[in-house]
Design an enzyme around this catalytic site. Structure first.
Site, PDB file in Angstrom:
ATOM      1  N   SER A 147       0.887  -1.002   0.030  1.00 47.49           N
ATOM      2  CA  SER A 147      -0.114   0.463   0.741  1.00 47.49           C
ATOM      3  C   SER A 147       0.607   0.990   0.037  1.00 47.49           C
ATOM      4  CB  SER A 147      -0.986   0.092   1.028  1.00 47.49           C
ATOM      5  OG  SER A 147      -1.511   1.539   1.445  1.00 47.49           O
ATOM      6  N   TYR A 160      -1.201  -0.944  10.096  1.00 44.30           N
ATOM      7  CA  TYR A 160      -1.410  -1.635   8.640  1.00 44.30           C
ATOM      8  C   TYR A 160      -0.471  -1.245   7.913  1.00 44.30           C
ATOM      9  CZ  TYR A 160      -3.645  -1.172   4.403  1.00 44.30           C
ATOM     10  OH  TYR A 160      -4.008  -1.624   2.890  1.00 44.30           O
ATOM     11  N   LYS A 164       2.127  -3.042   6.125  1.00 44.16           N
ATOM     12  CA  LYS A 164       2.700  -2.913   4.964  1.00 44.16           C
ATOM     13  C   LYS A 164       4.163  -2.708   4.372  1.00 44.16           C
ATOM     14  CE  LYS A 164      -1.513  -4.063   2.885  1.00 44.16           C
ATOM     15  NZ  LYS A 164      -1.839  -5.745   2.177  1.00 44.16           N
TER      16      LYS A 164
HETATM   17  P1  NAP Z   1     -11.920  -5.679  -0.714  1.00 42.78           P
HETATM   18  O1  NAP Z   1     -12.096  -5.072  -1.935  1.00 42.78           O
HETATM   19  O2  NAP Z   1     -11.660  -6.004   0.677  1.00 42.78           O
HETATM   20  O3  NAP Z   1     -11.489  -7.362  -0.885  1.00 42.78           O
HETATM   21  C1  NAP Z   1     -11.535  -8.216  -0.477  1.00 42.78           C
HETATM   22  C2  NAP Z   1     -11.399  -9.640  -0.529  1.00 42.78           C
HETATM   23  O4  NAP Z   1     -10.333 -10.771   0.043  1.00 42.78           O
HETATM   24  C3  NAP Z   1     -12.425 -10.677  -0.719  1.00 42.78           C
HETATM   25  O5  NAP Z   1     -11.999 -11.373  -2.179  1.00 42.78           O
HETATM   26  C4  NAP Z   1     -12.437 -11.638   0.328  1.00 42.78           C
HETATM   27  O6  NAP Z   1     -13.339 -12.797   0.205  1.00 42.78           O
HETATM   28  C5  NAP Z   1     -11.430 -11.689   0.257  1.00 42.78           C
HETATM   29  N1  NAP Z   1     -10.251 -12.070   1.959  1.00 42.78           N
HETATM   30  C6  NAP Z   1     -10.694 -10.982   2.576  1.00 42.78           C
HETATM   31  N2  NAP Z   1     -10.091 -11.601   3.602  1.00 42.78           N
HETATM   32  C7  NAP Z   1      -9.654 -12.746   2.863  1.00 42.78           C
HETATM   33  C8  NAP Z   1      -8.639 -14.462   4.338  1.00 42.78           C
HETATM   34  N3  NAP Z   1      -8.483 -13.791   5.162  1.00 42.78           N
HETATM   35  N4  NAP Z   1      -7.799 -14.732   3.405  1.00 42.78           N
HETATM   36  C9  NAP Z   1      -8.401 -15.207   1.823  1.00 42.78           C
HETATM   37  N5  NAP Z   1      -9.190 -13.843   0.838  1.00 42.78           N
HETATM   38  C10 NAP Z   1      -9.174 -13.012   1.748  1.00 42.78           C
HETATM   39  O7  NAP Z   1     -10.066  -5.482  -0.239  1.00 42.78           O
HETATM   40  P2  NAP Z   1      -9.177  -4.425  -1.544  1.00 42.78           P
HETATM   41  O8  NAP Z   1      -9.069  -3.122  -1.088  1.00 42.78           O
HETATM   42  O9  NAP Z   1      -8.858  -5.461  -2.499  1.00 42.78           O
HETATM   43  O10 NAP Z   1      -7.888  -4.982  -0.965  1.00 42.78           O
HETATM   44  C11 NAP Z   1      -6.641  -5.942  -1.950  1.00 42.78           C
HETATM   45  C12 NAP Z   1      -5.315  -5.836  -1.169  1.00 42.78           C
HETATM   46  O11 NAP Z   1      -5.136  -4.272  -1.980  1.00 42.78           O
HETATM   47  C13 NAP Z   1      -4.370  -5.288   0.256  1.00 42.78           C
HETATM   48  O12 NAP Z   1      -3.630  -6.363   0.492  1.00 42.78           O
HETATM   49  C14 NAP Z   1      -5.088  -4.148   0.641  1.00 42.78           C
HETATM   50  O13 NAP Z   1      -4.102  -4.032   1.757  1.00 42.78           O
HETATM   51  C15 NAP Z   1      -4.619  -3.238  -0.552  1.00 42.78           C
HETATM   52  N6  NAP Z   1      -4.810  -1.755  -0.478  1.00 42.78           N
HETATM   53  C16 NAP Z   1      -6.058  -1.869  -0.946  1.00 42.78           C
HETATM   54  C17 NAP Z   1      -6.330  -0.365  -0.844  1.00 42.78           C
HETATM   55  C18 NAP Z   1      -7.647   0.278  -1.495  1.00 42.78           C
HETATM   56  O14 NAP Z   1      -7.703   1.290  -1.060  1.00 42.78           O
HETATM   57  N7  NAP Z   1      -8.196  -0.646  -1.192  1.00 42.78           N
HETATM   58  C19 NAP Z   1      -4.873   0.683  -0.999  1.00 42.78           C
HETATM   59  C20 NAP Z   1      -3.695   0.346  -0.674  1.00 42.78           C
HETATM   60  C21 NAP Z   1      -3.030  -0.979  -0.565  1.00 42.78           C
HETATM   61  P3  NAP Z   1     -13.855 -13.137   1.336  1.00 42.78           P
HETATM   62  O15 NAP Z   1     -14.729 -12.521   2.218  1.00 42.78           O
HETATM   63  O16 NAP Z   1     -15.052 -14.608   0.632  1.00 42.78           O
HETATM   64  O17 NAP Z   1     -12.360 -13.962   2.211  1.00 42.78           O
END
Ligand code: NAP
Length: 256
Positions: A147, A160, A164
């Site tokens: 991130s 968090y 990261k």
């Molecule tokens: P998200 O939309 O909340 O996606 C969640 C996904 O993760 C779902 O498919 C969920 O499915 C799965 N999941 C949750 N816990 C899990 C676990 N313990 N094992 C396996 N699958 C799991 O999240 P996102 O925003 O796409 O984030 C993805 C990555 O990007 C993360 O590493 C996050 O830190 C990073 N990131 C996000 C942002 C942002 O602004 N969104 C910014 C920087 C970095 P189930 O409920 O079926 O498990």
């Protein structure tokens, strides 16, 4: 490459946490670019829905339940992928949690442990299990999803942010150790991307406007913004790129 060949043809890919959000978009893009993709997350119904959605788009994907915090799920994901498709070329370690908001010093120990278990330790363990299979193929690409908060900590997301930052280091260390086997290790550090994970930042108008002030491209990122970068890093177009932490954040400040 023939005119119909795609850049990831013949590559076998695992994307964790890929039934929604960034993981789903990355899985979709890798599959569009020719990879055989295994989609996974904790809940079977989410896996089934994601696979069905991608198949309706004409993509070749399969799905498997994998809670990255569970050893047996991680091992099954990798072993079943290898036995079904004959190997493993790409690992995208994308899962993360953030169970607490507030100053880092108020982070309870159990929350700290959970953040580091899921965000850092499972990324390490998945890579550790994947590398021997990539070594057998003499090639591989591992991408950790970090991130921008790993460079520039978000207030109220202290633990968090530290987790990261740890992934940036893991990328550097692992890239040094496995480069001789033809395996590249890189890291994507997204900015604010519109997903359920970032709902607190993007769903509230005041917070969203504050966030937008720091983004020169003047928009919140979309999950699909991460797909092309992930696919590029896995492809031969990035054949000399390893150990890099790449920020994709619409120009939000992170580092020089
Ligand atoms: P998200 O939309 O909340 O996606 C969640 C996904 O993760 C779902 O498919 C969920 O499915 C799965 N999941 C949750 N816990 C899990 C676990 N313990 N094992 C396996 N699958 C799991 O999240 P996102 O925003 O796409 O984030 C993805 C990555 O990007 C993360 O590493 C996050 O830190 C990073 N990131 C996000 C942002 C942002 O602004 N969104 C910014 C920087 C970095 P189930 O409920 O079926 O498990």
């Amino acid at each position: 490459m023939s005119s119909t060949a795609k850049k990831l043809d013949g590559r076998i890919a695992i994307v964790t946490a890929s039934t929604d959000g960034i993981g789903f978009a990355v899985a979709k893009r890798l599959a569009s670019d020719g990879a055989q993709v295994v989609v996974s997350s904790r809940k079977q119904k989410n896996v089934d829905a994601a696979v069905a959605k991608l198949k309706t788009e004409g993509l070749t994907v399969t799905g498997m339940v994998c809670h990255v915090g569970l050893k047996e799920d991680r091992e099954k994901l990798i072993e079943d992928t290898v036995s079904k498709f004959g190997g493993l070329d790409i690992l995208i370690s994308n899962a993360a949690v953030n169970p607490v908001f507030g100053p880092v010093l108020s982070c309870p120990e159990d929350a700290w442990d959970k953040i580091f278990d899921i965000n850092v330790k499972t990324a390490f363990l998945l890579a550790k299990s994947a590398v021997p299979h990539m070594e057998k193929r003499g090639r591989g690409s591992i991408i950790f999803i970090s991130s921008i908060a790993g460079f520039q900590p978000f207030s109220a997301l202290g633990a968090y942010s530290v987790s990261k930052t740890a992934l940036l280091g893991l990328t550097k260390v692992l890239a040094q150790e496995v480069g001789h086997s033809g395996i590249r290790v890189n890291c994507i550090a997204p900015g604010v991307i519109q997903t359920k994970f970032s709902a607190m930042l993007v769903d509230n108008d005041d917070v969203r406007n504050k966030v937008l002030e720091g983004i020169p491209l003047q928009r919140i990122g979309q999950p699909d913004d991460m797909g092309g970068l992930a696919s590029f890093l896995c492809s031969d177009d990035a054949s000399f790129i390893t150990g890099e932490n790449i920020v994709a954040a619409g120009g939000a400040q992170s580092r020089l």
